[in-house]
Design a protein around this motif. Structure first.
Motif, PDB file in Angstrom:
ATOM      1  N   ARG A   1       0.722  -1.280   0.022  1.00  0.00           N
ATOM      2  CA  ARG A   1      -0.451  -0.258  -0.201  1.00  0.00           C
ATOM      3  C   ARG A   1       1.069   1.489   0.018  1.00  0.00           C
ATOM      4  NH1 ARG A   1      -4.845  -1.141   2.388  1.00  0.00           N
ATOM      5  NH2 ARG A   1      -5.576   0.427   0.384  1.00  0.00           N
TER       6      ARG A   1
ATOM      7  N   TYR B   1      -3.371  -2.305  -3.786  1.00  0.00           N
ATOM      8  CA  TYR B   1      -4.238  -2.672  -4.093  1.00  0.00           C
ATOM      9  C   TYR B   1      -5.642  -2.390  -4.967  1.00  0.00           C
ATOM     10  CZ  TYR B   1      -3.963  -5.537   0.545  1.00  0.00           C
ATOM     11  OH  TYR B   1      -3.251  -6.108   1.628  1.00  0.00           O
TER      12      TYR B   1
ATOM     13  N   ILE C   1      -7.283  -5.607  -6.450  1.00  0.00           N
ATOM     14  CA  ILE C   1      -8.340  -5.727  -5.861  1.00  0.00           C
ATOM     15  C   ILE C   1      -9.390  -4.820  -6.505  1.00  0.00           C
ATOM     16  CG2 ILE C   1     -10.297  -5.507  -3.660  1.00  0.00           C
ATOM     17  CD1 ILE C   1      -8.086  -6.947  -2.834  1.00  0.00           C
ATOM     18  N   ASP C   2      -8.807  -4.233  -7.248  1.00  0.00           N
ATOM     19  CA  ASP C   2     -10.058  -3.332  -7.908  1.00  0.00           C
ATOM     20  C   ASP C   2      -9.261  -2.990  -9.729  1.00  0.00           C
ATOM     21  OD1 ASP C   2     -11.709  -2.483  -5.908  1.00  0.00           O
ATOM     22  OD2 ASP C   2      -9.946  -0.500  -5.816  1.00  0.00           O
TER      23      ASP C   2
ATOM     24  N   TYR D   1      -4.852  -9.048   5.189  1.00  0.00           N
ATOM     25  CA  TYR D   1      -4.742  -7.829   4.156  1.00  0.00           C
ATOM     26  C   TYR D   1      -4.180  -6.924   5.567  1.00  0.00           C
ATOM     27  CZ  TYR D   1      -7.922 -10.675   1.705  1.00  0.00           C
ATOM     28  OH  TYR D   1      -8.429 -11.910   1.270  1.00  0.00           O
TER      29      TYR D   1
ATOM     30  N   GLU E   1      -9.066   3.538   7.441  1.00  0.00           N
ATOM     31  CA  GLU E   1     -10.069   2.780   6.723  1.00  0.00           C
ATOM     32  C   GLU E   1     -10.885   1.445   7.939  1.00  0.00           C
ATOM     33  OE1 GLU E   1      -7.868   0.731   2.756  1.00  0.00           O
ATOM     34  OE2 GLU E   1      -7.596   0.063   4.294  1.00  0.00           O
TER      35      GLU E   1
ATOM     36  N   ASP F   1     -14.276  -1.320   3.922  1.00  0.00           N
ATOM     37  CA  ASP F   1     -12.898  -1.459   3.013  1.00  0.00           C
ATOM     38  C   ASP F   1     -12.206  -3.265   3.528  1.00  0.00           C
ATOM     39  OD1 ASP F   1     -12.860   0.539   2.053  1.00  0.00           O
ATOM     40  OD2 ASP F   1     -12.211   1.539   4.616  1.00  0.00           O
ATOM     41  N   LEU F   2     -11.884  -3.757   4.781  1.00  0.00           N
ATOM     42  CA  LEU F   2     -11.575  -4.983   4.759  1.00  0.00           C
ATOM     43  C   LEU F   2     -12.088  -5.925   4.487  1.00  0.00           C
ATOM     44  CD1 LEU F   2      -9.353  -6.575   6.149  1.00  0.00           C
ATOM     45  CD2 LEU F   2     -11.175  -7.439   8.111  1.00  0.00           C
TER      46      LEU F   2
ATOM     47  N   ARG G   1     -14.616  -6.176   1.449  1.00  0.00           N
ATOM     48  CA  ARG G   1     -14.574  -5.703   0.357  1.00  0.00           C
ATOM     49  C   ARG G   1     -12.624  -6.437  -0.346  1.00  0.00           C
ATOM     50  NH1 ARG G   1     -11.652  -1.785  -3.066  1.00  0.00           N
ATOM     51  NH2 ARG G   1     -11.212  -0.540  -1.248  1.00  0.00           N
ATOM     52  N   TYR G   2     -11.947  -6.396   0.177  1.00  0.00           N
ATOM     53  CA  TYR G   2     -10.217  -7.399   0.240  1.00  0.00           C
ATOM     54  C   TYR G   2     -11.179  -8.752  -0.232  1.00  0.00           C
ATOM     55  CZ  TYR G   2      -8.783  -2.184   1.367  1.00  0.00           C
ATOM     56  OH  TYR G   2      -8.207  -0.968   0.967  1.00  0.00           O
TER      57      TYR G   2
END
Length: 180
Positions: free
Chosen positions: A55, A72, A76-77, A113, A119, A123-124, A126-127
């Protein structure tokens, strides 16, 4: 020209010399191809160490410009917006990770993560790719460090906007069958 067909090829592409330092397996100076991006360059150094941050990746240009890259966003995205092409003389610095939180239970991708400031539980989640089927979204437990009592306390919540300050781990329970 109308009806003409043209083939173009690039010959003798010049390699770029960059430096990769910090929490990588093989820090050093590398010659890379001219189309290399920040994420591509990490392979030259043997990847990021276990303590390294995904990150907190900084690119420092020889002209003094500085860019931040959060891997990330890509992992992730799928967002490559900040994964810029490197230039000769660039220095890539991989910082140390500050905080990891493990999430277990009824999520699609349980694991540990890296979390950055501000955050929250959403958010967690979502990861971890969200709740798995059968997840009891009203029963999420968080192990939190209580510095006043020097202990770890369990918090049960359904609030996915819950902040992650001092949280060590998260568990999402499944629904229980009471008819056994």
């Amino acid at each position: 020209y109308i009806g003409a067909s043209i083939d173009i090829s690039l010959k003798d592409l010049s390699a770029k010399k960059i430096t990769i330092v910090g929490a990588v397996n093989n820090p050093g100076t590398y010659l890379v191809n001219p189309f290399t991006t920040i994420s591509n360059s990490l392979a030259y150094s043997g990847g990021i160490q276990q303590i390294g941050s995904l990150r907190n990746i900084r690119l420092l240009r020889s002209n003094g410009d500085s860019f931040e890259f959060d891997l990330y966003d890509l992992l992730i995205d799928g967002d490559r917006t900040d994964d810029i092409t490197i230039e000769s003389g660039d220095v890539i610095v991989i910082g140390a990770a500050k905080k990891f939180i493990e999430i277990t239970g009824m999520v699609k991708r349980p694991g540990s993560y890296e979390i950055i400031d501000n955050e929250d539980l959403s958010d967690l989640l979502r990861y971890a790719l969200g709740f798995a089927g059968g997840a009891n979204t009203n029963k999420i437990t968080l192990d939190k460090v209580d510095f006043e009592s020097s202990s770890i306390i369990k918090i049960i919540t359904k609030d996915i906007s819950y902040g992650l300050d001092n949280i060590l781990s998260v568990n999402v329970f499944s629904y229980q069958n009471d008819n056994t």
